[in-house]
Design a protein around this motif. Structure first.
Motif, PDB file in Angstrom:
ATOM      1  N   MET A 199      84.398  21.186 -38.528  1.00 11.84           N
ATOM      2  CA  MET A 199      84.246  22.343 -37.631  1.00 11.84           C
ATOM      3  C   MET A 199      85.061  22.197 -36.360  1.00 11.84           C
ATOM      4  SD  MET A 199      80.440  22.154 -36.016  1.00 11.84           S
ATOM      5  CE  MET A 199      79.991  20.762 -34.957  1.00 11.84           C
ATOM      6  N   ILE A 200      85.413  20.935 -35.991  1.00 13.20           N
ATOM      7  CA  ILE A 200      86.188  20.769 -34.758  1.00 13.20           C
ATOM      8  C   ILE A 200      87.691  20.702 -35.022  1.00 13.20           C
ATOM      9  CG2 ILE A 200      84.253  19.791 -33.473  1.00 13.20           C
ATOM     10  CD1 ILE A 200      85.444  17.019 -33.811  1.00 13.20           C
ATOM     11  N   LEU A 222      81.112  29.748 -25.750  1.00 15.32           N
ATOM     12  CA  LEU A 222      80.968  29.112 -27.059  1.00 15.32           C
ATOM     13  C   LEU A 222      79.525  28.684 -27.338  1.00 15.32           C
ATOM     14  CD1 LEU A 222      84.205  26.881 -27.139  1.00 15.32           C
ATOM     15  CD2 LEU A 222      83.813  29.057 -28.311  1.00 15.32           C
ATOM     16  N   MET A 223      78.773  28.428 -26.280  1.00 13.31           N
ATOM     17  CA  MET A 223      77.465  27.787 -26.485  1.00 13.31           C
ATOM     18  C   MET A 223      76.252  28.667 -26.274  1.00 13.31           C
ATOM     19  SD  MET A 223      78.242  24.149 -24.866  1.00 13.31           S
ATOM     20  CE  MET A 223      76.548  23.737 -25.095  1.00 13.31           C
ATOM     21  N   THR A 224      76.455  29.837 -25.667  1.00 12.94           N
ATOM     22  CA  THR A 224      75.296  30.709 -25.425  1.00 12.94           C
ATOM     23  C   THR A 224      75.632  32.141 -25.832  1.00 12.94           C
ATOM     24  OG1 THR A 224      75.906  31.423 -23.182  1.00 12.94           O
ATOM     25  CG2 THR A 224      74.676  29.360 -23.359  1.00 12.94           C
ATOM     26  N   ARG A 225      74.605  32.953 -25.917  1.00 12.31           N
ATOM     27  CA  ARG A 225      74.820  34.378 -26.120  1.00 12.31           C
ATOM     28  C   ARG A 225      74.965  34.978 -24.731  1.00 12.31           C
ATOM     29  NH1 ARG A 225      71.180  31.797 -29.573  1.00 12.31           N
ATOM     30  NH2 ARG A 225      71.270  32.451 -31.753  1.00 12.31           N
ATOM     31  N   MET A 226      76.220  35.215 -24.320  1.00  7.02           N
ATOM     32  CA  MET A 226      76.430  35.650 -22.946  1.00  7.02           C
ATOM     33  C   MET A 226      77.184  36.981 -22.884  1.00  7.02           C
ATOM     34  SD  MET A 226      79.826  35.189 -22.267  1.00  7.02           S
ATOM     35  CE  MET A 226      80.376  34.582 -20.723  1.00  7.02           C
ATOM     36  N   GLY A 227      77.083  37.631 -21.741  1.00  2.00           N
ATOM     37  CA  GLY A 227      77.826  38.865 -21.519  1.00  2.00           C
ATOM     38  C   GLY A 227      76.928  40.091 -21.509  1.00  2.00           C
ATOM     39  N   LYS A 228      77.521  41.198 -22.011  1.00  2.00           N
ATOM     40  CA  LYS A 228      76.906  42.532 -21.899  1.00  2.00           C
ATOM     41  C   LYS A 228      75.471  42.609 -22.404  1.00  2.00           C
ATOM     42  CE  LYS A 228      80.398  46.097 -22.036  1.00  2.00           C
ATOM     43  NZ  LYS A 228      81.484  46.403 -22.936  1.00  2.00           N
ATOM     44  N   LYS A 229      75.269  42.102 -23.633  1.00  2.00           N
ATOM     45  CA  LYS A 229      73.931  42.234 -24.235  1.00  2.00           C
ATOM     46  C   LYS A 229      72.890  41.454 -23.447  1.00  2.00           C
ATOM     47  CE  LYS A 229      74.836  43.498 -28.947  1.00  2.00           C
ATOM     48  NZ  LYS A 229      75.277  42.949 -30.229  1.00  2.00           N
ATOM     49  N   ALA A 230      73.288  40.300 -22.957  1.00  2.00           N
ATOM     50  CA  ALA A 230      72.360  39.498 -22.150  1.00  2.00           C
ATOM     51  C   ALA A 230      72.018  40.265 -20.872  1.00  2.00           C
ATOM     52  CB  ALA A 230      72.978  38.143 -21.832  1.00  2.00           C
ATOM     53  N   LEU A 231      73.036  40.873 -20.261  1.00  2.00           N
ATOM     54  CA  LEU A 231      72.785  41.624 -19.019  1.00  2.00           C
ATOM     55  C   LEU A 231      71.815  42.780 -19.283  1.00  2.00           C
ATOM     56  CD1 LEU A 231      73.304  42.060 -16.024  1.00  2.00           C
ATOM     57  CD2 LEU A 231      75.314  43.436 -16.616  1.00  2.00           C
ATOM     58  N   GLN A 232      72.001  43.440 -20.426  1.00  2.00           N
ATOM     59  CA  GLN A 232      71.083  44.546 -20.761  1.00  2.00           C
ATOM     60  C   GLN A 232      69.643  44.037 -20.861  1.00  2.00           C
ATOM     61  OE1 GLN A 232      72.825  46.111 -24.349  1.00  2.00           O
ATOM     62  NE2 GLN A 232      74.412  47.217 -23.216  1.00  2.00           N
ATOM     63  N   ARG A 233      69.462  42.899 -21.497  1.00  2.00           N
ATOM     64  CA  ARG A 233      68.097  42.365 -21.636  1.00  2.00           C
ATOM     65  C   ARG A 233      67.541  41.986 -20.255  1.00  2.00           C
ATOM     66  NH1 ARG A 233      65.082  38.269 -25.906  1.00  2.00           N
ATOM     67  NH2 ARG A 233      63.500  37.608 -24.431  1.00  2.00           N
ATOM     68  N   GLY A 266      79.098  18.345 -28.257  1.00  2.00           N
ATOM     69  CA  GLY A 266      78.771  17.126 -29.005  1.00  2.00           C
ATOM     70  C   GLY A 266      79.620  15.927 -28.622  1.00  2.00           C
ATOM     71  N   VAL A 267      79.043  14.736 -28.829  1.00  2.00           N
ATOM     72  CA  VAL A 267      79.755  13.474 -28.603  1.00  2.00           C
ATOM     73  C   VAL A 267      80.894  13.376 -29.629  1.00  2.00           C
ATOM     74  CG1 VAL A 267      79.542  10.959 -28.716  1.00  2.00           C
ATOM     75  CG2 VAL A 267      77.637  12.332 -27.833  1.00  2.00           C
ATOM     76  N   ARG A 312      83.628  14.892 -25.340  1.00  2.00           N
ATOM     77  CA  ARG A 312      82.797  15.903 -26.025  1.00  2.00           C
ATOM     78  C   ARG A 312      83.648  16.976 -26.685  1.00  2.00           C
ATOM     79  NH1 ARG A 312      76.869  15.319 -25.768  1.00  2.00           N
ATOM     80  NH2 ARG A 312      76.720  13.358 -24.655  1.00  2.00           N
ATOM     81  N   PHE A 313      83.085  17.593 -27.718  1.00  2.00           N
ATOM     82  CA  PHE A 313      83.648  18.827 -28.274  1.00  2.00           C
ATOM     83  C   PHE A 313      82.721  19.977 -27.940  1.00  2.00           C
ATOM     84  CE2 PHE A 313      81.377  16.791 -31.937  1.00  2.00           C
ATOM     85  CZ  PHE A 313      80.392  17.749 -32.169  1.00  2.00           C
ATOM     86  N   THR A 314      83.309  21.136 -27.672  1.00  2.00           N
ATOM     87  CA  THR A 314      82.512  22.352 -27.530  1.00  2.00           C
ATOM     88  C   THR A 314      82.962  23.319 -28.607  1.00  2.00           C
ATOM     89  OG1 THR A 314      82.707  22.050 -25.135  1.00  2.00           O
ATOM     90  CG2 THR A 314      81.652  24.088 -25.909  1.00  2.00           C
ATOM     91  N   VAL A 315      82.013  23.796 -29.387  1.00  2.00           N
ATOM     92  CA  VAL A 315      82.368  24.670 -30.514  1.00  2.00           C
ATOM     93  C   VAL A 315      81.187  25.588 -30.814  1.00  2.00           C
ATOM     94  CG1 VAL A 315      81.614  22.965 -32.259  1.00  2.00           C
ATOM     95  CG2 VAL A 315      83.367  24.626 -32.866  1.00  2.00           C
ATOM     96  N   ALA A 316      81.497  26.806 -31.239  1.00  2.00           N
ATOM     97  CA  ALA A 316      80.434  27.761 -31.570  1.00  2.00           C
ATOM     98  C   ALA A 316      79.720  27.325 -32.853  1.00  2.00           C
ATOM     99  CB  ALA A 316      81.024  29.157 -31.741  1.00  2.00           C
ATOM    100  N   ALA A 317      78.416  27.583 -32.914  1.00  2.00           N
ATOM    101  CA  ALA A 317      77.599  27.098 -34.036  1.00  2.00           C
ATOM    102  C   ALA A 317      78.068  27.671 -35.375  1.00  2.00           C
ATOM    103  CB  ALA A 317      76.133  27.434 -33.798  1.00  2.00           C
ATOM    104  N   HIS A 318      78.596  28.915 -35.367  1.00  2.00           N
ATOM    105  CA  HIS A 318      78.968  29.494 -36.669  1.00  2.00           C
ATOM    106  C   HIS A 318      80.210  28.834 -37.265  1.00  2.00           C
ATOM    107  CE1 HIS A 318      81.788  31.864 -34.360  1.00  2.00           C
ATOM    108  NE2 HIS A 318      80.793  32.327 -33.627  1.00  2.00           N
TER     109      HIS A 318
END
Ligand code: GTP
Ligand code: SPV
Ligand code: MN
Length: 580
Positions: free
Chosen positions: A315-316, A147-158, A299-300, A365-371
């Protein structure tokens, strides 16, 4: 071979042979993988469903009751030279640090799956982004990182293309507080964290990488990694200014980043770029530009409601992981400051009883994607970032610090940042409400000696004539009987308006020894319910109190010894002299 990058494959193999997981899962970052993890955690009880009618795709995680916040006293920066970590960090020499933490990692993943999470901090195509790989045995970490980072395949490629990445090794271990260690080896671009499954201790892309390791890299490479929100302010005439603000943990960054303009300030629009971390680079044009390395919010929760932060409250309501909140009889999440519902079960899973304290943990805390955020700016994905007009430092101070003031120069602004003090909050384990120095809101996060950090900050003055102006704000001044003097939240836009007008040289100010304060008339108070006395108190200084404060700042700076930049001490001496 799961990757063509042998350095990565070798490290993963070495970690596996030391920690002995039952299985290894290389994360691709897909939605299917996220759902699979959610299902697994629902099965094993580490996650529970919240009311899916009113809170679709929302889940609750209860962490161990002894594992609910960052642990600064168990966090170390391990550099070859002790002075490179500085008096602002706990230090161990790297050999001892490795030995101590490696012993705890031995066999720790037995019976567990080891997840390999490649991630990119910042837009995947930005030259300012930096990648890392977190190895963890916690599915909770994996879903949060998704939810919080750009992770996975594309990151591995970079990573495979760049052949460089920050290594982060994490295990929840046995969650025992005295076997909990958050270790940083900045010279090796390496993090080892064990014994906590919580937030900044465990989501290694965030504070460990994007602040402690990145600040160390940034100094070498000539940029800044800061504990700052980034917000875009579009005025009624259509001009947009971007502002970066550093406030200590739980002192209002998320709230300011997604502020909703009050009805009495029509025509303003506010765009969120980031709510916690900014990476700042000087462009060829001399402008400081910022990217947000994250792509979601941790977020708190307490205090979030339609009035304080409607964007966050909205958003939450979907696609959110809640950590350590209470629940209602209808299985909706509940927290102090929520305007509807009542707690039935507290954050530890017990029937709610006020005798046991708060229903939700103060650092829940809440964890949520920025979009998910209605005010999310599309420029948050722009590889070049946004130009910063103003840098704003702030703290939580019942007394002393006025609502806002402006530094006289960049060098004076560095002093203003270095002198930040704030009341401690529930974001760290320890006493709450004690005023402590928290320079640039980076006390827990600067990966090297603050003296060198201030030297680095000061060096920007020679590199550009178009640096942002620097300000200080305080939303938290109180009356002697404990009421806030300033309404805060959306009304903070009035202060940001003055800040922008100062950047554009179109509003007045009152020059004082500590910097420029607004005259009461310089703040737009249309339809604002505030007394003349309150406004006068917020826009003036008590010279005696300030002289004591500046002497204390001087003592604090002196504690950095010979490495302290003379220019900073000179600024402190000048302000102190002006107050006498
Ligand atoms: P971290 O995520 O820990 O870095 O915190 P943060 O700086 O993002 O703080 P956040 O915006 O989550 O606010 C922390 C607490 O301060 C919440 O309970 C808010 O309701 C409260 N708060 C935020 N802004 C204001 C304000 O302008 N006035 C007052 N009185 N309280 C505020
Ligand atoms: C902070 O404490 O500043 C946070 C929360 O933003 S954590 O990710 O736990 O560091
Ligand atoms: Mn933070």
């Amino acid at each position: 071979m799961k990757t063509k990058l042998s350095a990565l494959q070798t490290w993963v193999d070495q970690v596996a042979s030391h920690t002995l997981p039952d299985a290894i899962h290389w994360c691709d970052g897909s939605d299917a993988e996220y759902q699979q993890m959610i299902d697994k955690m629902l099965d094993d009880g580490t996650l529970s469903k919240l009311n899916q009618h009113t809170y679709p795709n929302c889940y609750l995680h209860r962490s161990d009751p002894t594992d609910v916040a960052r642990v600064e006293h168990r966090t170390f920066v391990c550099t070859g030279e002790k002075d490179d970590a500085g008096p602002n960090n706990n230090w161990m020499n790297p050999a001892d640090g490795h030995a101590k933490v490696d012993a705890l990692f031995a066999g720790t993943m037995k019976g567990r799956t080891m997840y390999v999470i490649p991630y990119c901090m910042g837009p995947i195509d930005s030259p300012f982004s930096r990648c890392g790989v977190e190895i963890t045995d916690s599915p909770y970490v994996l879903i949060n990182m998704k939810l919080m980072t750009r992770m996975g395949k594309k990151a591995l490629q970079r990573i495979e293309k760049e052949e460089s990445f920050v290594k982060g090794l994490h295990s929840t271990g046995d969650l025992s507080p005295d076997r909990r260690l958050i270790m940083h080896f900045p010279e090796e671009l390496l993090i080892k964290s064990i014994g906590s499954g919580y937030g900044g201790n465990a989501l290694l892309g965030k504070k460990c990488h994007a602040l402690r390791i990145a600040s160390f890299q940034a100094r070498r490479e000539g940029w800044l990694a800061e504990h700052m929100l980034i917000v875009g302010l579009e005025s009624p005439t259509g001009e947009t200014h971007y502002v970066a603000c550093a406030f200590p943990s739980a002192c209002g960054k998320t709230n300011l980043a997604m502020l909703i303009p009050p009805d009495s300030l029509p025509g303003w629009k506010v765009w969120t770029l980031g709510d916690d971390i900014a990476w700042l680079h000087l462009g060829d044009d001399g402008q400081l530009r910022a990217i947000n390395p994250e792509s979601g919010y941790f977020g708190v929760v307490p205090g979030t409601n339609e009035k304080t932060n409607k964007n966050a409250a909205d958003m939450i309501k979907r696609d959110t992981i809640f950590t350590n909140v209470a629940t209602t009889a209808d299985n909706e999440p509940w927290w102090e400051g929520k305007t509807d519902g009542e707690p039935a079960i507290d954050w530890q899973g017990r029937p709610y009883d006020p005798a046991n304290g708060k229903a939700a943990h103060p650092n829940s805390r809440f964890t949520v994607a920025a979009h998910n955020n209605a005010s999310y700016s599309s420029l948050a994905d722009a590889p070049e970032g946004v130009p910063i007009s103003a840098i704003v430092f702030g703290g939580r101070r019942k007394e002393l610090a006025p609502l806002v003031y402006e530094a006289r120069s960049w060098e004076h602004g560095v002093l203003v940042g270095a002198g930040v003090a704030s009341e401690t909050t529930a974001a760290n384990v320890g006493e709450v409400g004690i005023v402590r120095r928290d320079p640039m809101a980076m006390k827990p996060f600067c990966g090297y000696n603050f003296a060198d950090y201030w030297t680095h900050w000061l060096s920007f003055a020679d590199k550009s004539e178009h640096l942002p102006k620097i300000f200080h704000v305080n939303w938290f001044r109180q009356t002697p009987d404990g009421k806030f003097l300033w309404p805060g939240f959306g009304e903070n836009l009035r202060v940001l308006e003055w800040i922008i007008d100062r950047c554009e040289n179109r509003v007045g100010a009152n020059e004082t020894p500590i910097g420029y304060l607004p005259n009461p008339d310089d703040i737009n108070t249309t339809d604002l319910d505030i007394s003349a006395d309150a406004l006068a108190a917020l826009t003036s200084i008590d010279r005696d109190q300030w002289r004591t404060e500046m002497e204390s700042v001087g003592e604090y700076l002196d504690s950095y010894g010979d490495r302290l930049p003379k220019a900073l001490k000179h600024q402190q001496e000048r302000v102190t002299a002006d107050l006498t």
